[in-house]
Design a protein around this motif. Structure first.
Motif, mmCIF file in Angstrom:
data_model
loop_
_atom_site.group_PDB
_atom_site.id
_atom_site.type_symbol
_atom_site.label_atom_id
_atom_site.label_comp_id
_atom_site.label_asym_id
_atom_site.label_seq_id
_atom_site.Cartn_x
_atom_site.Cartn_y
_atom_site.Cartn_z
ATOM 1 N N SER A 54 44.994 34.809 44.191
ATOM 2 C CA SER A 54 43.711 35.340 43.737
ATOM 3 C C SER A 54 43.792 35.806 42.285
ATOM 4 C CB SER A 54 43.230 36.468 44.658
ATOM 5 O OG SER A 54 43.877 37.665 44.347
ATOM 6 N N ASN B 82 43.420 32.778 40.238
ATOM 7 C CA ASN B 82 41.997 32.455 40.251
ATOM 8 C C ASN B 82 41.238 33.287 39.240
ATOM 9 O OD1 ASN B 82 41.149 30.422 41.831
ATOM 10 N ND2 ASN B 82 40.987 31.638 43.708
ATOM 11 N N THR C 13 41.878 32.411 35.655
ATOM 12 C CA THR C 13 41.766 30.997 35.298
ATOM 13 C C THR C 13 41.392 30.821 33.831
ATOM 14 O OG1 THR C 13 41.171 30.391 37.532
ATOM 15 C CG2 THR C 13 40.526 28.877 35.801
#
Ligand SMILES: Nc1ncnc2c1ncn2[C@@H]1O[C@H](COP(=O)(O)OP(=O)(O)OP(=O)(O)O)[C@@H](O)[C@H]1O
Ligand SMILES: [Mg+2]
Lengths: 514, 259
Positions: A393, A396, A399
């Protein structure tokens, strides 16, 4: 370079990674506490097992064997062996006050030689306390007061003289003023004064009620002769001269130690001339001449026997080497003595270390440790998955940062290293925290356990099951290193897939990521 | 050597030659660039004008080596991006990383600063990426001085320790300009650098960019949909339907003279 900078920033500005560090910390702590306590348990088991019997035990159980003085001489002459001591090990009953009876292993020993082979002198409970611990003071340990307040028997003046009584296993008979054999009981054998496990407080000052202070017990044994046949039970009233606190539940709860000569007397193992034809002189008729003549009684000279010789090897020598030395000396001894009267018994001599005697038990403990460690390490995989999930996560969430870094020239490898390095930091922080936690827990485990006992009524450690009064509280640095490294590796493992994913990200997509 | 440098001077610093870029959406091919060609000369400020969705960002990413044109398939050639005459396609991953770090600098519409880092760190990180640990340590003072100089040039010398969230959009974009130039690249690629800003702060950002032309040594390729912004450039080309359809010299100066 930039990885270090970002790792620092990510670590100090985010909660999530700290959570994964905590997960790593808890898992490492769990494994290390378990390993320390159980490993310490095994260690104590192995060392304190030896504390009461030395390194090797040579024995013929039951009938025993003769010429043991020659054996001991040969053993002590061996350069790898330090001392040997004879003993008679027998099963008996101890008759306690108020008609109570305790079953016990009764060892007859030669106290001086026995103390040279074992830690017997350290195991005697009633002795002067040089530096009282907090527990001694709080429990108002009687040993802090004058000995004469408790002991009334002749020859007892100070705690030191009480200790001497235990060391010599000798009491002074009140009527004859002669020295007589005394007995040292395992501290929990009498069943007295055990308010909680691992504690020992006298509840009464009266000798009648409290054995070590001049009390008497009846020692009952069931002897057998040199052929192993049972003879009538023999009993003797003996004075309690001290108590044994070895830390081994088996010894403290079920063993009594007295003088070897007493046991040899009781069991008929004391050698000497013995009449085997009963009835004194008798008349025999010569079948040829018909003349009558007197026949003298047939006597045999029997050597003294013991069941056991305890052997202690040179310090620092491996157990194998000590066993080997013992074997050499014993074989030479058998060779020299087997043709003497009763020498046939020497064929039955066996030789065993404490660990071998308790092999099944020790193996079970080892297996149990292995199993528990395996299970906990397996459970620790949750930490790996937690790191995985959190890193997934985080990758993520970051990113766009990854896209930016690629746009300003960071390589795929550099991006992967950013996350792995981050994982290493989390692993190091988590492991360090975990090691600190487990160190604190293990070092204070007995206090924690006492507290749980008094505050919550929870007593997990039962000394009668676990052999020792005290929970092991040492952390092996090697174990700590292994577990710490494991924690770091777990974090790296967990971060592996997210790091690879970050590295493989298409920078353009990463930049367009909202 | 001299002949080589002469030839170098004449070749455009950055060139897109018949570039095609197609995105696949499910089973449908979406052609975005259909053979677009762009040439940027040394020291030139080139503006690429185009409507939203015309492929301006895509073109800039290709120029910056962040993405590759289509692979040539069958008769269709994917085209080439050339930096100083060298096709990017032929560069290995390492060389391409270095190209992005040292030869070009990016400025994006949405600033794209790293939120955890301070203004100063956001500028320095470009140098850290390029030089690695040892190289950076060696040049640390020099790099810090350059970063401070750049931030001063964009008017942010008082804000070195601030974090991006504490800055206005225009200020952030000026940090981004400083970051793009910390390694002194020959080319600055700017994707709608004023797209998110009001006129005044957009103007400041453009001023900053203009001030970074380094006496005409630095090439600027700027993408915008705003003709008035494009007007700051020396030359404007327009991207429409995936092709460069019109070249005009709105800025008056057709081509900055190569030194
Ligand atoms: N990864 C992708 N997959 C599919 N289509 C894409 C992808 N990236 C861009 N596109 C499409 O390519 C076209 C061009 O996009 P691009 O971002 O280059 O346009 P742009 O000219 O920069 O637009 P804007 O002015 O809005 O920034 C758009 O229609 C977009 O939807
Ligand atoms: Mg765009």
């Amino acid at each position: 370079m930039y990885q270090g900078l970002l790792t620092r920033k990510y670590l100090t500005r985010k909660i999530m990674p700290l959570l994964s560090a905590v997960a790593v910390a808890l898992c490492t702590a769990m494994v290390l506490v378990t390993w320390s306590v159980m490993g310490g348990f095994l260690n104590t088991l192995l060392t304190s097992g030896r504390a009461m019997m030395g390194d090797v035990k040579i024995e013929v159980s039951g009938v025993g064997f003769p010429y043991y003085d020659d054996l001991i001489e040969r053993l002590e002459a061996h350069p790898d062996l330090v001392a040997a001591a004879p003993a008679v090990e027998w099963f008996g009953q101890i008759g306690l006050p108020y008609g109570r009876v305790a079953q016990a292993a009764v060892w007859g020993v030669d106290p001086e030689r026995y103390a040279r082979v074992t830690h017997y002198s350290d195991a005697l409970h009633w002795r002067p306390i040089d530096t009282p611990t907090r527990r001694d003071t709080e429990g108002a340990d009687p040993r802090l007061g004058p000995a004469s307040e408790y002991f009334t028997g002749p020859g007892v003046r100070s705690w030191d003289s009480v200790l001497q009584r235990g060391l010599s296993l000798t009491a002074i008979d009140e009527r004859t003023n002669e020295p007589v054999p005394g007995i040292a009981l395992g501290i929990r054998l009498s069943g007295q004064s055990r308010p909680r496990p691992g504690w020992y407080e006298p509840t009464s000052r009266f000798a009648e009620d409290f054995l070590p202070f001049g009390g008497r017990v009846t020692l009952v044994v069931l002897p057998s002769d040199s052929q192993g046949r049972m003879i009538e039970p023999r009993a003797r009233i003996v004075q309690v001269v001290n108590e044994i606190q070895s830390g081994i539940a088996q010894v403290d709860g079920q063993t009594a130690i007295t003088r070897i000569d007493l046991m040899q007397d009781l069991l008929g193992m004391r050698g000497g001339e013995r009449v085997i034809e009963p009835g004194g002189f008798r008349v025999e008729v010569d079948p040829v001449t018909g003349e009558e003549r007197f026949v003298a009684p047939v006597t045999v000279s029997e050597p003294s026997r013991v069941t056991t010789v305890f052997v202690r090897g040179r310090d620092g020598l491996s157990m194998d080497a000590i066993v080997e030395a013992t074997r050499e000396a014993t074989e030479a001894f058998i060779h020299a003595n087997s043709s003497r009267p009763q020498g046939g018994l020497l064929r039955y001599l066996t030789l065993a270390t404490w660990e071998e005697i308790n092999a099944q038990f020790v193996a079970a403990v080892k297996k149990e440790i292995g199993l528990v460690l395996f299970l906990f390490s397996f459970i620790s995989l949750t930490a790996v998955f937690l790191v995985w999930a959190i890193f997934w996560s985080m990758v993520n969430e970051k990113t766009k940062d990854i896209g930016i870094l690629r746009a300003i020239g960071a390589s795929r490898r550099g991006v992967a290293w950013l996350w792995l390095r981050y994982a290493v930091s989390i692993g190091v922080v988590g492991s360090a925290l975990g090691l600190a936690i487990s160190y604190l827990i293990v070092r204070n485990i007995n206090e924690i356990h006492d507290w749980m006992d008094t505050a919550l009524g929870l007593s997990i450690w039962d000394p009668s099951i676990y052999l020792f009064a005290k929970i092991p509280d040492e952390v092996d640095p090697l174990h700590a290193a292994v577990v710490g490294l494991g924690g770091v590796l777990a974090a790296i493992f967990g971060a592996m897939v997210p790091a690879i994913r970050a590295a493989r990200m298409d920078p353009v997509r990463a930049l367009r990521f909202e | 050597m001299s002949t080589l440098s002469k030839r170098d001077d004449q070749t455009p610093i950055l060139e897109a030659r018949d570039v095609r870029k197609t995105y696949r959406l499910g089973r449908v091919d979406v052609p975005v660039l259909k053979g677009a060609s762009i040439t940027a000369a040394r020291g030139e400020w080139l503006a690429i004008l185009g409507a939203s969705g015309s492929g301006k960002s895509t073109m800039l990413h290709l120029l910056g080596g962040l993405d590759r044109p289509d692979a040539s398939r069958g008769g269709k050639k994917g085209g080439e991006i050339l930096y100083k005459g060298q096709p990017l396609r032929k560069m290995g991953a390492r060389r391409l990383d270095r190209y992005r770090a040292a030869d070009v600098g990016f400025v994006f519409q949405f600033y794209h600063l790293l939120p955890e880092l301070t203004v100063m760190e956001n500028v320095l990180i470009g140098a850290m990426v390029l030089h690695g640990r040892l190289g950076y340590r060696k040049r640390r003072d020099e790099i810090r001085a350059r970063a401070e100089g750049l931030l001063k040039q964009v008017g942010l010398s008082e804000r070195l320790r601030h974090r991006p969230v504490e800055l206005s959009g225009g200020e952030r974009q000026r940090v981004a300009v400083a970051r793009a130039l910390v390694n002194d690249p020959g080319v600055l690629l700017a994707d709608e650098p004023t797209g998110n800003l009001d006129r005044a702060s957009g103007g400041e950002v453009l001023e900053s960019i203009a001030s970074m032309r380094d006496e005409g040594r630095r090439t600027i390729v700027m993408v915008t949909h705003d003709a008035s912004v494009a007007a700051r450039a020396d030359r404007v080309i327009e991207l429409r339907d995936g092709l460069v359809v019109q070249k005009s010299a709105l800025g008056g100066v057709g081509r900055a003279a190569a030194v």
